[in-house]
Scaffold this motif. Sequence first.
Motif, PDB file in Angstrom:
ATOM      1  N   ARG A   1       0.882  -1.170   0.000  1.00 46.27           N
ATOM      2  CA  ARG A   1       0.000   0.000   0.000  1.00 46.27           C
ATOM      3  C   ARG A   1       0.917   1.216   0.000  1.00 46.27           C
ATOM      4  O   ARG A   1       1.446   1.606   1.038  1.00 46.27           O
ATOM      5  N   ARG A   2       1.121   1.794  -1.157  1.00 44.70           N
ATOM      6  CA  ARG A   2       2.149   2.816  -1.290  1.00 44.70           C
ATOM      7  C   ARG A   2       1.885   4.039  -0.421  1.00 44.70           C
ATOM      8  O   ARG A   2       2.808   4.676   0.059  1.00 44.70           O
ATOM      9  N   SER A   3       0.619   4.349  -0.205  1.00 44.98           N
ATOM     10  CA  SER A   3       0.328   5.535   0.599  1.00 44.98           C
ATOM     11  C   SER A   3       0.767   5.345   2.052  1.00 44.98           C
ATOM     12  O   SER A   3       0.986   6.306   2.776  1.00 44.98           O
ATOM     13  N   HIS A   4       0.888   4.110   2.504  1.00 40.69           N
ATOM     14  CA  HIS A   4       1.266   3.855   3.891  1.00 40.69           C
ATOM     15  C   HIS A   4       2.751   3.568   4.068  1.00 40.69           C
ATOM     16  O   HIS A   4       3.264   3.608   5.174  1.00 40.69           O
TER      17      HIS A   4
ATOM     18  N   THR B   1       6.560   3.875   4.421  1.00 40.17           N
ATOM     19  CA  THR B   1       7.500   4.960   4.716  1.00 40.17           C
ATOM     20  C   THR B   1       8.906   4.613   4.248  1.00 40.17           C
ATOM     21  O   THR B   1       9.835   5.376   4.449  1.00 40.17           O
TER      22      THR B   1
ATOM     23  N   LYS C   1      10.153   3.605  -1.390  1.00 43.46           N
ATOM     24  CA  LYS C   1       8.990   2.736  -1.118  1.00 43.46           C
ATOM     25  C   LYS C   1       9.368   1.293  -1.425  1.00 43.46           C
ATOM     26  O   LYS C   1      10.212   1.027  -2.283  1.00 43.46           O
TER      27      LYS C   1
ATOM     28  N   ARG D   1       3.259  -0.473   9.818  1.00 46.28           N
ATOM     29  CA  ARG D   1       2.255   0.433   9.257  1.00 46.28           C
ATOM     30  C   ARG D   1       1.175  -0.301   8.486  1.00 46.28           C
ATOM     31  O   ARG D   1       0.374   0.333   7.829  1.00 46.28           O
TER      32      ARG D   1
END
Lengths: 650, 343
Positions: free
Chosen positions: A582-585, A587, A607, A627
């Motif tokens: 999940r790229r948005s999550h 870090t 990422k 995450r």
Amino acid sequence: MSKKRTGVFVCHCGTNIAATVDVAKVAKEMAGEDTVAFTKEYVYMCSEPGQESVVQAIKDNKLDSVVVTCCSPNLHEKTFRDNATRAGINNFTCEIANIREQCSWVHNDKAKGTEKAIKISRSVVRRVNRNQPLDAIAVNVTRRAMVIGGGVAGIQAALDIANAGVEVVLVEKQATIGGRMLQLSETFPTLDCSQCVLSPKMVEVKRHPKIKLMTYSEVQELTGSVGNFQVKALKKPTFVDPDKCKLCDECTAVCPVVVPNEYELNLTARRAIYIPYAQAIPASFTLDESVCLGLNPIVCGKCKDVCEADAINYDMRPETVTEDVGAIVVATGFDLYGQENMGELGGGKIEDVLDGLQFERLCSASGATKGHILRPSDHTEPKNVVFIQCVGSRDPAKHCAYCSKICCMYTAKHAQLYKHHVPDGRAYVFYIDIRSGGKGYEEFVQRTMEDNDTLYLRGRVSRLYRHNGKVRVLGTDTLSGQNVEIDADMVVLALAMVPSKGTTEIAKVLKIGRDKDGFLAEAHPKLKPVESVTAGIYLAGAAQAPKDIPETVAQAGAAAAKVIALLSQATLSRPPLIARVRRSHCTGCGMCVDACPFIAIRLENGKAVVNEALCEGCGSCSATCLRAAIDVKNVTQLQIYEMIEACLAV
Amino acid sequence: MINVQDIRDTARDLLAKGEVRAVIGYRRGSRGMLAEPAFITSPEQADELVWDPTCFHNLSLYLVHDRKFLDHIRKNPGAPVAIIAKGCDARSIVVLLQEHYFKREDVYIIGVSCEGTGVLDERKLAPHLNGAQASNAAFDGDDFVFTTAEGEKRLQAREVMADRCLECRIPFPKEHNAVFGEDKAGRQMEAPFAALTRFEEQGSGERWDFWSHHFDRCIRCFACRSVCPMCYCDECVVDSITFPVTTETTAEDKANRVRWIERSAVRSENITYLMTRAMHLAGRCTDCGECERACPVNVPIRLLNNKMEREAREQFGFEPGASIGGPSLVASFLDSDPGDFIR
């Protein structure tokens, strides 16, 4: 998301499940689930009519997902996923709820067992609600194989694979192939010469156009996965060019370094430059770097001076070779349980107490004594020899719990060989039981007892010690109930078989499992006896469990057949149950990169990125990520959450 | 003994030469004696910097903020940020570097050794001052000296130091670009994990009562999370309202959102929050103690984090923030790791 139409198929497994679980109740409860459109129970869902009914039910009821509540997915997941495909729906919408191994088999109380089966089934029904239809990933196959270990198992596997036209890399740690079998004198139950049967195969390996032989080499690193492994191997320098070496033996005559000869089980000595056996393959000398005075012409350099063929090259260096292969056979063999572990039997410190392999070398025509049985201390012919079975085996309290399987047979053989060499000698065998299952084996033991006049004493030996130039053996004969005291000229211990040191190392390098005794673990004790738990890696020989030569050869052939079948496919289909970021999550902390046992994740622009060809879907990354930024497809965090919720009946 | 003027000179120099674009340090705050975080961007401001026993903040938090909230407005990251870091703070920075949160060249670490002392625990000071307010605090050898309306009050540092400083094993910032003060490793005044050990001597019933009391009182204001440099996740997995929606968020991501705990501040949810946080800090928490200091209801959060730290140390010999290239606790595996619990 439109509501799923799930079919639940509850299997009785005869009485395996039905005796402890009220299957009708499980089916009824599942029918109450919001997304369940069809339920059925049947006595053997995996039978032909059972499977047909699943296919028919999918078609008739327009089901889009399937839950089969039955045995472990290890057994029938594929069966039922294939049925889903046959019925025209995506096979990854079919899941197994295991209510046998994880429920009925481990419980007695039917009410509670039923309750648990319902929870397990419900959790899987909830899981498939969010299953995505997925397509298998196709990967190309490298049509080459590697065999690790050049004993009889490795030789047989390599020849079988090569004869099918597949190129094989045979990697052996020692300077010659042949392994343990090459050390044996004669083999039970036919008493044919071990070297005579093995050496033609060794020569065949050497000459085979499809076999690349790498002796004196060690596997160091494995990457990739089934169909496409990359194996890094270290080729140690032998300092002798095998193409130039004429085997004239002049170098050993001048070498000043004398060390114990491990090929003769330390019964004799060798030089720093040596050839293990006359029949060694490759037929060349090897300079042992660890004991040589320094590979330095100023310090010594005698061997190089005397070598007329100019075969010796002190400048050889270790070489790292990377081989691309599609499948691997591990045949790294066994060692004997060390005498030093047997304190009560002298701990290896009493002269003329030998282990089985040392006795083989004494009997061998190519051994130190040229086939005459002479005891090591004074080179006289021993007139009383005591053979002790089960040394270190069948002793869960102090040593190995398992039976080493071959000792009854080889001790009988040893007694016969001894009697053939020393007809007026006396052979005693201490045993617990005689285990002689095998073609011609029982008859062989009977011949030892009756025709070869060997005294079998049922009982254990409590102590050995040196007494008046002999070895005093204190034991018990439990059949007559009397203590026995024998002054033996020589004692031979049938020590337990343990996985070789190389087996322990290779298991770590290849990341394949071992069992509680350290032997390589097979994927299934009955149905996958030659497969390791890692796809594409197969097992052969005594590295997997104690076994005799015919069994080893059979297993090697079986492993070869598996390799040939695997590599005969143009592409392999890999399950698409792989990790997804999940790229948005993400870090980019890189913990998943470290945690991944398959080196399938890398960081790119801060990422994590998953290599689909390498990911095995094990979920280590998902468990590590703080995450929740990486999930395995069809086993997402949400699915797990909802499964837990279902189990807790919230 | 650190001369604060040296720190100021270094900061001024770095800014004047343009080697850093800012210095994160401490300055006199607006309330009494307490220092507050300072963000210095010009050489003239360097004289505002202070170094005294109230410099308890772990400033590495602001390195996280710098990347998290300001990165997008800065076209060119340019020069690094300088930061004043105590031993524990510097180890936090090392953990952040281990986790690739920023690069080593993005930060200039001005290390300050806590030498023979540490920082103040305000709660311990009050009884000593008999209600008086201190206007200044200063280091002096093994003592802290406070200025009050009634004059100077000298106290042995160990009487009013934070517990974590009493137990501190590594009061020196090993990772640094410049450093002030001596390395007095091994000067700990209490055994490591002394407070935890004392707590664990109680029976399980007493411990449960203790934690029930505190878990009931937690209001889940998330101050502990906000002050923690390790809590830099965009979404806190145990707080579903932090779910980030970015251009990279897919419909599938949104659909698969998990609400592991409910929002009400009740015992069961509070336990899950604090326990999950402790688990997520295992091998990362450097015991800077900021979570406990920031807690408005005095939940002894350090005990939870300390427990994880001690387990990691005893089971795996793991020291958080020991080296930038070192392994992380949860993602690394060695054959020598204890495995007796796997059967």
